[in-house]
Motif scaffolding. Structure first.
Motif, short mmCIF file in Angstrom:
data_model
loop_
_atom_site.label_atom_id
_atom_site.label_comp_id
_atom_site.label_asym_id
_atom_site.label_seq_id
_atom_site.Cartn_x
_atom_site.Cartn_y
_atom_site.Cartn_z
N SER A 86 0.41 -1.42 -0.07
CA SER A 86 -0.31 0.16 0.14
C SER A 86 0.93 1.47 -0.31
CB SER A 86 -0.94 0.00 1.41
OG SER A 86 -1.57 1.24 1.21
N GLU A 90 -1.49 6.17 1.33
CA GLU A 90 -2.80 5.33 1.65
C GLU A 90 -2.98 4.42 2.95
OE1 GLU A 90 -3.93 3.29 -1.13
OE2 GLU A 90 -3.93 5.00 -2.41
N LEU A 92 -3.23 1.29 3.56
CA LEU A 92 -4.36 0.37 3.79
C LEU A 92 -3.39 -0.66 4.23
CD1 LEU A 92 -6.49 0.83 0.41
CD2 LEU A 92 -6.67 2.41 3.37
N ARG A 94 -4.22 -5.30 5.13
CA ARG A 94 -4.79 -6.43 4.29
C ARG A 94 -6.54 -5.90 3.75
NH1 ARG A 94 -6.27 -11.50 3.83
NH2 ARG A 94 -5.00 -12.65 2.31
N GLU A 95 -6.99 -6.26 4.95
CA GLU A 95 -8.55 -6.21 5.22
C GLU A 95 -8.89 -5.41 3.84
OE1 GLU A 95 -9.83 -8.69 5.40
OE2 GLU A 95 -7.82 -9.31 6.47
N GLU A 96 -8.43 -3.53 4.41
CA GLU A 96 -9.08 -2.40 3.38
C GLU A 96 -8.56 -3.07 1.84
OE1 GLU A 96 -8.58 -1.15 7.29
OE2 GLU A 96 -6.96 -2.14 6.25
N ARG A 97 -7.53 -3.45 1.51
CA ARG A 97 -7.11 -3.53 -0.44
C ARG A 97 -7.82 -4.74 -0.14
NH1 ARG A 97 -1.43 -5.16 -0.31
NH2 ARG A 97 -1.61 -4.90 1.87
N GLN A 99 -11.30 -5.80 0.33
CA GLN A 99 -12.24 -5.29 -0.27
C GLN A 99 -12.01 -4.58 -1.52
OE1 GLN A 99 -14.25 -2.41 2.81
NE2 GLN A 99 -15.94 -3.27 1.71
N ARG A 100 -11.14 -3.40 -1.90
CA ARG A 100 -10.92 -2.60 -2.64
C ARG A 100 -11.15 -3.02 -3.75
NH1 ARG A 100 -6.68 2.10 -2.89
NH2 ARG A 100 -8.70 3.28 -1.35
N SER A 114 -19.90 3.58 0.70
CA SER A 114 -18.11 3.46 0.07
C SER A 114 -18.23 4.27 -1.45
CB SER A 114 -18.53 2.09 -0.42
OG SER A 114 -16.98 1.79 -0.95
#
Length: 177
Positions: A86, A90, A92, A94-97, A99-100, A114
């Protein structure tokens, strides 16, 4: 609850279901067939890209970029997240990436709050064109039919486990058709 015998303490109780937050979503790896690798990368790259997708360290930035292309096409979110870092601005997790990527590739619906939206274009990739690969930078185009072309020059850094990681880009843009 009865008190613990003298000299002994009770172990703390573990939280039951519903406590401690939601478990992170797990996404299964998506295999890419040898036929698809040949169609996408030709004989010169197919075997190497297949080995990188199976966990072997990428010997070059281009090998990792090609593997990430195949992962985007197959919607292999786990591979995409494992092979990127990341950007500092940003930061971010692991979980946010995950989800993205899940939203971008249409694996999940975006939450109401979102701004992220699924990309119909990335679900209709026709081919990859490597414009130039020099050292830790790879310039490429992903042709997405009537949606246009994603043109990017990615930056990679060396990594002991993965060989290389995608760490950002010099530029990226959609070129409308």
């Amino acid at each position: 609850m009865a008190p613990a015998p003298a000299g002994r303490t009770r172990a703390p109780r573990r939280a039951g279901r519903g406590f401690g937050g939601d478990k992170p979503k797990r996404y299964k790896r998506v295999p890419v067939s040898q036929e698809q690798l040949l169609a996408d990368h030709g004989e010169a790259w197919a075997e190497q890209v297949g080995r990188v997708l199976q966990g072997e360290a990428a010997p070059s930035a281009e090998a990792l970029m090609r593997s990430r292309f195949s992962a985007v096409r197959a919607r292999d979110l786990t591979f995409l997240v494992k092979t990127e870092r990341s950007p500092p601005d940003e930061n971010l997790g692991r979980e946010e990436r995950l989800q993205r990527w899940a939203i971008l590739l249409g694996v999940e619906e975006p939450p109401e709050e979102s701004e992220a939206q699924p990309s119909e274009a990335l679900r209709n990739i026709e081919r990859l064109e490597v414009v130039r690969a020099e050292g830790s930078e790879v310039e490429y185009k992903m042709h997405c039919g009537s949606y246009g072309t994603w043109h990017e020059r990615s930056i990679f850094s060396e990594d002991l486990k993965r060989g290389y990681l995608n760490t950002g880009s010099v530029f990226h843009t959609w070129v409308e058709r």
